[in-house]
Design a protein around this motif. Structure first.
Motif, PDB file in Angstrom:
ATOM      1  N   ARG A  63      26.296 -12.059-123.612  1.00 38.47           N
ATOM      2  CA  ARG A  63      26.034 -12.828-122.386  1.00 38.47           C
ATOM      3  C   ARG A  63      27.313 -13.148-121.640  1.00 38.47           C
ATOM      4  O   ARG A  63      27.357 -13.136-120.422  1.00 38.47           O
ATOM      5  CB  ARG A  63      25.360 -14.159-122.746  1.00 38.47           C
ATOM      6  CG  ARG A  63      23.907 -14.160-122.691  1.00 38.47           C
ATOM      7  CD  ARG A  63      23.363 -15.541-122.894  1.00 38.47           C
ATOM      8  NE  ARG A  63      24.418 -16.537-123.140  1.00 38.47           N
ATOM      9  CZ  ARG A  63      24.200 -17.762-123.525  1.00 38.47           C
ATOM     10  NH1 ARG A  63      22.994 -18.179-123.716  1.00 38.47           N
ATOM     11  NH2 ARG A  63      25.186 -18.593-123.717  1.00 38.47           N
ATOM     12  N   ASP A  64      28.348 -13.476-122.370  1.00 42.20           N
ATOM     13  CA  ASP A  64      29.635 -13.846-121.782  1.00 42.20           C
ATOM     14  C   ASP A  64      30.598 -12.662-121.740  1.00 42.20           C
ATOM     15  O   ASP A  64      31.816 -12.839-121.727  1.00 42.20           O
ATOM     16  CB  ASP A  64      30.262 -14.994-122.584  1.00 42.20           C
ATOM     17  CG  ASP A  64      29.394 -16.227-122.608  1.00 42.20           C
ATOM     18  OD1 ASP A  64      28.722 -16.492-121.594  1.00 42.20           O
ATOM     19  OD2 ASP A  64      29.377 -16.932-123.636  1.00 42.20           O
ATOM     20  N   ILE A  67      33.414 -12.506-118.979  1.00 45.34           N
ATOM     21  CA  ILE A  67      34.526 -13.429-119.214  1.00 45.34           C
ATOM     22  C   ILE A  67      35.440 -12.884-120.305  1.00 45.34           C
ATOM     23  O   ILE A  67      36.667 -12.916-120.184  1.00 45.34           O
ATOM     24  CB  ILE A  67      33.991 -14.822-119.591  1.00 45.34           C
ATOM     25  CG1 ILE A  67      33.226 -15.409-118.408  1.00 45.34           C
ATOM     26  CG2 ILE A  67      35.117 -15.748-120.030  1.00 45.34           C
ATOM     27  CD1 ILE A  67      32.411 -16.629-118.730  1.00 45.34           C
ATOM     28  N   LYS A  68      34.843 -12.344-121.367  1.00 46.26           N
ATOM     29  CA  LYS A  68      35.640 -11.802-122.465  1.00 46.26           C
ATOM     30  C   LYS A  68      36.435 -10.575-122.028  1.00 46.26           C
ATOM     31  O   LYS A  68      37.566 -10.377-122.463  1.00 46.26           O
ATOM     32  CB  LYS A  68      34.736 -11.474-123.649  1.00 46.26           C
ATOM     33  CG  LYS A  68      34.149 -12.717-124.290  1.00 46.26           C
ATOM     34  CD  LYS A  68      33.230 -12.388-125.428  1.00 46.26           C
ATOM     35  CE  LYS A  68      32.654 -13.662-126.021  1.00 46.26           C
ATOM     36  NZ  LYS A  68      31.760 -13.373-127.145  1.00 46.26           N
TER      37      LYS A  68
END
Length: 108
Positions: A63-64, A67-68
């Motif tokens: 989901r992130d 950002i990662k």
């Protein structure tokens, strides 16, 4: 999803991560099915980038993930002048997980 599509997605993600290095990065074709390897040219200490396919697959479905990916790109730029090899996932993060698996299998 077929394995060809998964591989293509992993490769595209790897290319997106290393795209912050401009034209100094060249993909090295290898028989290694577990990693995507890049060779780095230029006036910096960094000479190779190794991205694990399994970690890239997890990143694709996270989901992130965006950002990662951004953190990975920043980390790659920051360490280009200090390290000769950039590896994701870091070996120090992989080893404790393997040790836990060995300990769990010893108990069973």
């Amino acid at each position: 999803m077929s394995t060809a599509i998964k591989t293509m997605d992993e490769t595209k993600l790897a290319e997106e991560i290393v795209s912050v290095m401009d034209a100094r990065v060249v993909r090295v074709c290898s028989d290694d099915r577990e990693n995507v390897r890049f060779a780095v040219r230029g006036p910096m200490k960094l000479r190779s980038i190794v991205l694990g396919r399994a970690a890239l697959r997890r990143l694709l479905h996270d989901r992130d993930g965006a950002i990662k990916i951004e953190y990975l790109q920043r980390d790659l730029l920051r360490t280009a002048a200090t390290r000769s090899e950039f590896v994701y996932p870091r070996r120090s993060a992989v080893l404790p997980a393997q040790e836990r698996l060995v300990a769990m299998s010893a108990v069973c």
